[in-house]
Design a protein around this motif. Structure first.
Motif, PDB file in Angstrom:
ATOM      1  N   SER A 122      -3.403 -98.092  55.044  1.00 36.52           N
ATOM      2  CA  SER A 122      -3.178 -99.478  55.465  1.00 36.52           C
ATOM      3  C   SER A 122      -4.363-100.030  56.254  1.00 36.52           C
ATOM      4  O   SER A 122      -4.692-101.219  56.140  1.00 36.52           O
ATOM      5  CB  SER A 122      -1.906 -99.578  56.304  1.00 36.52           C
ATOM      6  OG  SER A 122      -1.962 -98.715  57.430  1.00 36.52           O
ATOM      7  N   ASP A 123      -5.014 -99.174  57.041  1.00 36.03           N
ATOM      8  CA  ASP A 123      -6.178 -99.613  57.821  1.00 36.03           C
ATOM      9  C   ASP A 123      -7.363 -99.918  56.912  1.00 36.03           C
ATOM     10  O   ASP A 123      -8.072-100.918  57.109  1.00 36.03           O
ATOM     11  CB  ASP A 123      -6.572 -98.537  58.833  1.00 36.03           C
ATOM     12  CG  ASP A 123      -5.493 -98.292  59.885  1.00 36.03           C
ATOM     13  OD1 ASP A 123      -4.664 -99.198  60.110  1.00 36.03           O
ATOM     14  OD2 ASP A 123      -5.467 -97.189  60.454  1.00 36.03           O
ATOM     15  N   ILE A 124      -7.609 -99.057  55.934  1.00 34.34           N
ATOM     16  CA  ILE A 124      -8.720 -99.265  54.998  1.00 34.34           C
ATOM     17  C   ILE A 124      -8.479-100.526  54.184  1.00 34.34           C
ATOM     18  O   ILE A 124      -9.389-101.362  54.000  1.00 34.34           O
ATOM     19  CB  ILE A 124      -8.892 -98.049  54.063  1.00 34.34           C
ATOM     20  CG1 ILE A 124      -9.104 -96.767  54.874  1.00 34.34           C
ATOM     21  CG2 ILE A 124     -10.049 -98.282  53.099  1.00 34.34           C
ATOM     22  CD1 ILE A 124     -10.273 -96.801  55.802  1.00 34.34           C
ATOM     23  N   ASN A 125      -7.264-100.669  53.686  1.00 36.00           N
ATOM     24  CA  ASN A 125      -6.937-101.841  52.866  1.00 36.00           C
ATOM     25  C   ASN A 125      -7.201-103.138  53.625  1.00 36.00           C
ATOM     26  O   ASN A 125      -7.782-104.089  53.083  1.00 36.00           O
ATOM     27  CB  ASN A 125      -5.457-101.795  52.450  1.00 36.00           C
ATOM     28  CG  ASN A 125      -5.110-100.579  51.623  1.00 36.00           C
ATOM     29  OD1 ASN A 125      -5.988 -99.886  51.106  1.00 36.00           O
ATOM     30  ND2 ASN A 125      -3.825-100.310  51.482  1.00 36.00           N
ATOM     31  N   LEU A 126      -6.787-103.175  54.880  1.00 40.73           N
ATOM     32  CA  LEU A 126      -6.962-104.382  55.678  1.00 40.73           C
ATOM     33  C   LEU A 126      -8.432-104.640  55.997  1.00 40.73           C
ATOM     34  O   LEU A 126      -8.902-105.791  55.925  1.00 40.73           O
ATOM     35  CB  LEU A 126      -6.159-104.269  56.973  1.00 40.73           C
ATOM     36  CG  LEU A 126      -6.249-105.481  57.923  1.00 40.73           C
ATOM     37  CD1 LEU A 126      -5.749-106.746  57.242  1.00 40.73           C
ATOM     38  CD2 LEU A 126      -5.458-105.208  59.205  1.00 40.73           C
ATOM     39  N   GLU A 176      -4.310 -91.311  46.840  1.00 46.17           N
ATOM     40  CA  GLU A 176      -4.247 -89.928  47.292  1.00 46.17           C
ATOM     41  C   GLU A 176      -3.793 -89.050  46.135  1.00 46.17           C
ATOM     42  O   GLU A 176      -3.181 -89.516  45.164  1.00 46.17           O
ATOM     43  CB  GLU A 176      -3.287 -89.776  48.469  1.00 46.17           C
ATOM     44  CG  GLU A 176      -1.836 -89.995  48.139  1.00 46.17           C
ATOM     45  CD  GLU A 176      -0.913 -89.741  49.314  1.00 46.17           C
ATOM     46  OE1 GLU A 176       0.254 -90.164  49.240  1.00 46.17           O
ATOM     47  OE2 GLU A 176      -1.353 -89.112  50.304  1.00 46.17           O
ATOM     48  N   ASN A 177      -4.122 -87.755  46.230  1.00 48.48           N
ATOM     49  CA  ASN A 177      -3.729 -86.800  45.200  1.00 48.48           C
ATOM     50  C   ASN A 177      -3.627 -85.423  45.844  1.00 48.48           C
ATOM     51  O   ASN A 177      -4.386 -85.103  46.770  1.00 48.48           O
ATOM     52  CB  ASN A 177      -4.740 -86.789  44.047  1.00 48.48           C
ATOM     53  CG  ASN A 177      -4.210 -86.098  42.820  1.00 48.48           C
ATOM     54  OD1 ASN A 177      -4.096 -84.862  42.762  1.00 48.48           O
ATOM     55  ND2 ASN A 177      -3.899 -86.890  41.791  1.00 48.48           N
ATOM     56  N   VAL A 235      -2.033 -91.182  53.755  1.00 40.50           N
ATOM     57  CA  VAL A 235      -2.727 -90.715  54.967  1.00 40.50           C
ATOM     58  C   VAL A 235      -3.399 -89.388  54.644  1.00 40.50           C
ATOM     59  O   VAL A 235      -2.763 -88.461  54.131  1.00 40.50           O
ATOM     60  CB  VAL A 235      -1.752 -90.531  56.145  1.00 40.50           C
ATOM     61  CG1 VAL A 235      -2.508 -90.008  57.368  1.00 40.50           C
ATOM     62  CG2 VAL A 235      -1.027 -91.833  56.469  1.00 40.50           C
ATOM     63  N   GLY A 236      -4.673 -89.307  54.931  1.00 41.59           N
ATOM     64  CA  GLY A 236      -5.402 -88.072  54.687  1.00 41.59           C
ATOM     65  C   GLY A 236      -6.708 -88.057  55.437  1.00 41.59           C
ATOM     66  O   GLY A 236      -7.360 -89.098  55.611  1.00 41.59           O
ATOM     67  N   ASN A 237      -7.104 -86.887  55.911  1.00 45.15           N
ATOM     68  CA  ASN A 237      -8.377 -86.723  56.621  1.00 45.15           C
ATOM     69  C   ASN A 237      -8.504 -87.714  57.784  1.00 45.15           C
ATOM     70  O   ASN A 237      -9.564 -88.306  58.013  1.00 45.15           O
ATOM     71  CB  ASN A 237      -9.546 -86.892  55.644  1.00 45.15           C
ATOM     72  CG  ASN A 237      -9.575 -85.813  54.584  1.00 45.15           C
ATOM     73  OD1 ASN A 237      -9.853 -84.641  54.865  1.00 45.15           O
ATOM     74  ND2 ASN A 237      -9.266 -86.194  53.338  1.00 45.15           N
ATOM     75  N   ASN A 238      -7.375 -87.893  58.508  1.00 40.88           N
ATOM     76  CA  ASN A 238      -7.322 -88.787  59.672  1.00 40.88           C
ATOM     77  C   ASN A 238      -7.614 -90.246  59.316  1.00 40.88           C
ATOM     78  O   ASN A 238      -8.082 -91.024  60.161  1.00 40.88           O
ATOM     79  CB  ASN A 238      -8.302 -88.317  60.755  1.00 40.88           C
ATOM     80  CG  ASN A 238      -7.945 -86.958  61.313  1.00 40.88           C
ATOM     81  OD1 ASN A 238      -6.776 -86.679  61.598  1.00 40.88           O
ATOM     82  ND2 ASN A 238      -8.939 -86.085  61.452  1.00 40.88           N
ATOM     83  N   GLY A 242     -12.060 -85.445  51.139  1.00 38.31           N
ATOM     84  CA  GLY A 242     -12.761 -85.507  52.421  1.00 38.31           C
ATOM     85  C   GLY A 242     -13.976 -86.407  52.421  1.00 38.31           C
ATOM     86  O   GLY A 242     -14.149 -87.241  53.319  1.00 38.31           O
ATOM     87  N   GLN A 243     -14.833 -86.263  51.416  1.00 39.16           N
ATOM     88  CA  GLN A 243     -16.058 -87.055  51.357  1.00 39.16           C
ATOM     89  C   GLN A 243     -15.754 -88.536  51.159  1.00 39.16           C
ATOM     90  O   GLN A 243     -16.360 -89.401  51.800  1.00 39.16           O
ATOM     91  CB  GLN A 243     -16.959 -86.550  50.220  1.00 39.16           C
ATOM     92  CG  GLN A 243     -17.560 -85.171  50.466  1.00 39.16           C
ATOM     93  CD  GLN A 243     -18.434 -84.723  49.305  1.00 39.16           C
ATOM     94  OE1 GLN A 243     -18.182 -85.057  48.139  1.00 39.16           O
ATOM     95  NE2 GLN A 243     -19.459 -83.956  49.611  1.00 39.16           N
ATOM     96  N   GLU A 244     -14.797 -88.822  50.292  1.00 35.73           N
ATOM     97  CA  GLU A 244     -14.490 -90.221  50.015  1.00 35.73           C
ATOM     98  C   GLU A 244     -13.756 -90.863  51.192  1.00 35.73           C
ATOM     99  O   GLU A 244     -13.928 -92.053  51.454  1.00 35.73           O
ATOM    100  CB  GLU A 244     -13.671 -90.348  48.740  1.00 35.73           C
ATOM    101  CG  GLU A 244     -13.670 -91.753  48.162  1.00 35.73           C
ATOM    102  CD  GLU A 244     -13.458 -91.754  46.666  1.00 35.73           C
ATOM    103  OE1 GLU A 244     -14.391 -92.163  45.936  1.00 35.73           O
ATOM    104  OE2 GLU A 244     -12.362 -91.364  46.205  1.00 35.73           O
ATOM    105  N   ALA A 245     -12.969 -90.078  51.907  1.00 36.60           N
ATOM    106  CA  ALA A 245     -12.286 -90.609  53.084  1.00 36.60           C
ATOM    107  C   ALA A 245     -13.287 -91.076  54.133  1.00 36.60           C
ATOM    108  O   ALA A 245     -13.105 -92.131  54.761  1.00 36.60           O
ATOM    109  CB  ALA A 245     -11.355 -89.547  53.674  1.00 36.60           C
TER     110      ALA A 245
END
Length: 291
Positions: free
Chosen positions: A131-135, A195-196, A124-127, A261-264
């Motif tokens: 799991s949501d992106i993966n789906l 994430e990193n 979880v990062g930058n809101n 941030g940009q990639e999120a």
């Protein structure tokens, strides 16, 4: 101006009626039929079974198209300057996408595994939740692979765990592998977001475990980078359970870093998700075409 046009139209009708009446009694029509003919948008000269009918229809067509139409502003859209509206059939596109390899994966069984879900949101990062992106990407990939002819098995199609809620992590991962094994899949692909602690790191990478999976990992990674323009972090061998425990070629794709941030923002974009799905699908098609 309007009254003058009506008077001219009436005169033309009277003259045409006087001209046509002597031709033959069998072609005489009641005035309501005559009006219906004159106000029709098209008149077919081929519907009549005789030359006399064709002649009359031709004359009516001339009167309507060349005289009455322009006077009364009737007829086609070209006389009014409007542009016809094109309506696509429901469920189809007037310009279907040309980037779908129709039938290219016919007969192939592919298991698409959106990582995490339910009580386990992953990174979880930058809101943004992994799991949501993966789906979201998995559902788009399912559609593209299906259009390319594949039978697609989804380990999950909504925000839930694969094993019953409350199961251990081992049981959850085993349930995903079981779906691939029980369906005798030709390919297993698990989708994840990374994430990193260093939020400047970004890019996509693809992992494999066995030698049989190395070729598909490389091909999919290259196609993914080509489609998205993401930073290429290459392919690497790894010991993740879902790609270690499957008997068929298996890869795990880390699509980007939610900690950046940009990639999120990109990962959360439907357009970028489509690009990811497009790249993965192209890579899979290429892989099977080379086998």
């Amino acid at each position: 101006m309007t009254s003058n046009k009506i008077m001219i139209a009436v005169l033309v009708l009277m003259l045409s009626f006087n001209f046509l009446l002597p031709l033959t009694v069998s072609y005489a029509a009641p005035l309501d039929n005559l009006a219906q003919t004159l106000t029709a948008s098209t008149v077919s000269s081929s519907s009549s079974g005789s030359s006399g009918g064709g002649l009359i229809n031709t004359i009516f067509s001339f009167l309507f198209d060349k005289i009455l139409g322009p006077l009364l502003h009737l007829g086609s859209s070209s006389t009014t300057g409007s542009v016809p509206t094109t309506i696509s059939p429901s469920g189809s596109s007037a310009n279907p996408p040309s980037n779908v390899d129709s039938g290219g994966l016919k007969g192939k069984v592919i298991v698409v595994d959106p990582g995490h879900g339910g009580s386990n949101p992953g990174a979880v990062g930058n809101n943004v939740r992994e799991s949501d992106i993966n789906l979201a990407v998995a559902l788009k990939l399912q559609d593209q692979l299906t259009q390319a002819g594949a039978k697609v098995i989804m380990t999950r199609s909504s925000d839930h765990t694969v094993a019953p809620e409350g199961s251990t992590l081992g049981q959850e991962l085993a349930a995903r592998v079981e779906q691939a094994e029980s369906n005798h899949a030709d390919l297993f692909i698990s989708l994840h977001s990374n994430e990193n602690s260093d939020n400047s790191i970004q890019g996509a990478m693809t992992f494999y475990n066995s030698a049989q999976s190395s070729p598909v990992a490389l091909i999919v990674q290259n196609a993914l980078i080509s489609a998205t323009g993401a930073n290429d972090k290459g392919t690497s061998q790894a010991n993740f359970y879902v790609i270690r425990s499957t008997s068929m070629p298996s890869i795990l794709v880390e699509m980007g870093f939610v900690s950046n941030g940009q990639e999120a923002v990109k990962l959360n974009s439907s357009d970028y998700q489509n690009k990811i799905a497009l790249g993965i699908r192209k890579g899979i098609v290429q892989y099977f075409s080379q086998k």
